[in-house]
Scaffold this motif. Structure first.
Motif, mmCIF file in Angstrom:
data_model
loop_
_atom_site.group_PDB
_atom_site.id
_atom_site.type_symbol
_atom_site.label_atom_id
_atom_site.label_comp_id
_atom_site.label_asym_id
_atom_site.label_seq_id
_atom_site.Cartn_x
_atom_site.Cartn_y
_atom_site.Cartn_z
ATOM 1 N N UNK A 1 -13.690 6.394 9.612
ATOM 2 C CA UNK A 1 -13.228 7.680 9.078
ATOM 3 C C UNK A 1 -14.032 8.106 7.845
ATOM 4 N N UNK A 2 -15.074 7.345 7.517
ATOM 5 C CA UNK A 2 -15.930 7.722 6.392
ATOM 6 C C UNK A 2 -15.515 7.153 5.050
ATOM 7 N N UNK A 3 -14.531 6.249 5.044
ATOM 8 C CA UNK A 3 -14.082 5.633 3.793
ATOM 9 C C UNK A 3 -14.966 4.424 3.490
ATOM 10 N N UNK A 4 -15.407 4.307 2.255
ATOM 11 C CA UNK A 4 -16.180 3.145 1.826
ATOM 12 C C UNK A 4 -15.256 1.933 1.751
ATOM 13 N N UNK A 5 -15.670 0.819 2.367
ATOM 14 C CA UNK A 5 -14.808 -0.365 2.461
ATOM 15 C C UNK A 5 -15.563 -1.601 1.994
ATOM 16 N N UNK A 6 -14.906 -2.407 1.178
ATOM 17 C CA UNK A 6 -15.415 -3.715 0.768
ATOM 18 C C UNK A 6 -14.348 -4.754 1.073
ATOM 19 N N UNK B 1 0.832 -1.202 0.000
ATOM 20 C CA UNK B 1 0.000 0.000 0.000
ATOM 21 C C UNK B 1 0.870 1.256 0.000
ATOM 22 N N UNK B 2 1.963 1.212 0.767
ATOM 23 C CA UNK B 2 2.855 2.371 0.816
ATOM 24 C C UNK B 2 3.481 2.635 -0.542
ATOM 25 N N UNK B 3 3.867 1.573 -1.250
ATOM 26 C CA UNK B 3 4.469 1.723 -2.565
ATOM 27 C C UNK B 3 3.473 2.304 -3.556
ATOM 28 N N UNK B 4 2.251 1.778 -3.565
ATOM 29 C CA UNK B 4 1.235 2.243 -4.510
ATOM 30 C C UNK B 4 0.812 3.678 -4.227
ATOM 31 N N UNK B 5 0.668 4.017 -2.953
ATOM 32 C CA UNK B 5 0.266 5.385 -2.602
ATOM 33 C C UNK B 5 1.370 6.388 -2.914
ATOM 34 N N UNK B 6 2.617 5.994 -2.728
ATOM 35 C CA UNK B 6 3.727 6.888 -3.060
ATOM 36 C C UNK B 6 3.751 7.174 -4.556
ATOM 37 N N UNK C 1 -2.836 1.731 7.352
ATOM 38 C CA UNK C 1 -4.094 2.415 7.637
ATOM 39 C C UNK C 1 -3.865 3.913 7.784
ATOM 40 N N UNK C 2 -2.818 4.318 8.486
ATOM 41 C CA UNK C 2 -2.490 5.737 8.625
ATOM 42 C C UNK C 2 -2.215 6.371 7.270
ATOM 43 N N UNK C 3 -1.447 5.675 6.433
ATOM 44 C CA UNK C 3 -1.105 6.215 5.112
ATOM 45 C C UNK C 3 -2.347 6.406 4.256
ATOM 46 N N UNK C 4 -3.273 5.463 4.338
ATOM 47 C CA UNK C 4 -4.509 5.582 3.555
ATOM 48 C C UNK C 4 -5.330 6.767 4.030
ATOM 49 N N UNK C 5 -5.442 6.932 5.346
ATOM 50 C CA UNK C 5 -6.204 8.053 5.886
ATOM 51 C C UNK C 5 -5.584 9.388 5.483
ATOM 52 N N UNK C 6 -4.265 9.449 5.435
ATOM 53 C CA UNK C 6 -3.593 10.689 5.045
ATOM 54 C C UNK C 6 -3.706 10.972 3.551
#
Length: 328
Positions: free
Chosen positions: A114-119, A47-52, A81-86
């Protein structure tokens, strides 16, 4: 999800002690903004790699990952989870929940809060298959053990003299090298070491650097360049191995099967008959045919040039996750 699974599967054999996760960040119009797989050694996480890679474009995008984003602290980096929220991601799809009790369900719960839609659950079977080594280690406290056997039609692995090169053809041998490239450690017995002096490396173009660590099943003197296991049960001390490939020979295969420590069998069958020769497996503790049934499930079968590959998996009941073998 299929694309995320493929990314994670390609990293298998490089990420231990962490799982080989795959992740995509996707724009509302379907454009791929970021791709990620767990990096060698287990960090950064997928997730960190993709978000970066996605950067600020992740705002309002969807994140698709093969495993629930981690939600427990580590000295090696921030939680996913923190990275996604940020990042401002608006939608998260996770194939399976993290079996680590420190995160299990809590990462997705926190994102929803936090209001994110999750599946979750989409592509779960494929994701589990791609991360089978790590999931086995989490459930059983040891790596997934794959036993490789190259046999004649009549089930022999060598002539009476011990000669076994080459029972199978080039296509089957290439497939073995691909399996090695997705393995953390490869193991043989001392008899195989002395008879064949195997290199146990990967000799496929472009994958040479993916050669796994080498291990020897022996109570004898240590051998330079090899890690020593005194018994099959020593796999329980391999905390940084997700996938272990056992390649030979008959005594080693018998020992692992007798200890019920084989989870998967790759059987490469060549269209030859040897007759008198060396058997692939000896006595494994079964005294009735009925005891042999129901233990193995055929999972795949295909032609590899002149040979045939058969894949079998051990039927086991799932167990609880172990914190001692959680990801970092």
């Amino acid at each position: 999800m299929a694309a995320a699974v493929a990314l994670g599967a390609a990293a298998r054999g490089t990420t231990a002690p962490n799982p080989n996760v795959g992740c995509l960040v996707i724009a509302p119009d379907g454009a791929i903004l970021g791709r990620g797989a767990t990096r060698p050694g287990g960090r950064p996480h997928a997730e960190a790699v993709a978000l970066a890679e996605a950067g600020e474009r992740a705002q309002g995008a969807s994140l698709v990952t093969t495993l629930e984003p981690c939600n427990h602290r580590s000295h090696r980096g921030p939680t996913c989870t923190d990275l996604i929220l940020q990042s401002g991601v608006a939608h998260v799809v996770a194939a399976i929940e993290d079996p680590d009790r420190r995160t299990s369900g809590e990462g997705l719960h926190r994102l929803r809060g936090a209001g994110i839609s999750v599946e979750s659950g989409i592509g779960a079977a494929e994701a589990r298959e791609s991360m089978a080594g790590w999931l086995t280690r989490m459930a059983l406290g040891r790596p997934r053990v794959t036993l490789k056997l190259a046999l004649s039609i009549d089930g022999k692995i060598a002539l009476p003299s011990g000669e076994s090169k080459w029972i199978t053809g080039e296509d089957a041998r290439a497939h073995v090298h691909l399996e090695r490239a997705h393995t953390d450690m490869i193991l043989v017995g001392r008899g195989t070491l002395l008879a064949d002096r195997p290199r146990l490396d990967v000799r496929l173009p472009g994958l040479e650097e993916r050669s796994p660590r080498r291990a020897l099943l022996s109570r004898g003197e240590p051998v330079e360049g090899w890690e020593m296991l005194a018994s099959p049960e020593d796999v329980f001390r391999l905390h940084d191995v997700n996938d272990l490939l056992v390649e030979g020979g008959s005594a080693t295969a018998t020992a692992f099967l007798a200890a019920d420590l084989v989870d998967r069998i790759l059987l490469y069958r060549a269209p030859i008959i040897i007759g008198e020769g060396r058997q692939s497996v000896g006595y494994i503790g079964l005294d009735a045919i009925g005891d042999a049934h129901g233990r193995w499930e055929p999972r795949d079968g295909r032609r590899l040039g002149i040979d045939r590959l058969e894949v079998y998996e051990r039927v086991r009941q799932p167990g609880p996750a172990s914190l001692d073998f959680a990801r970092d």
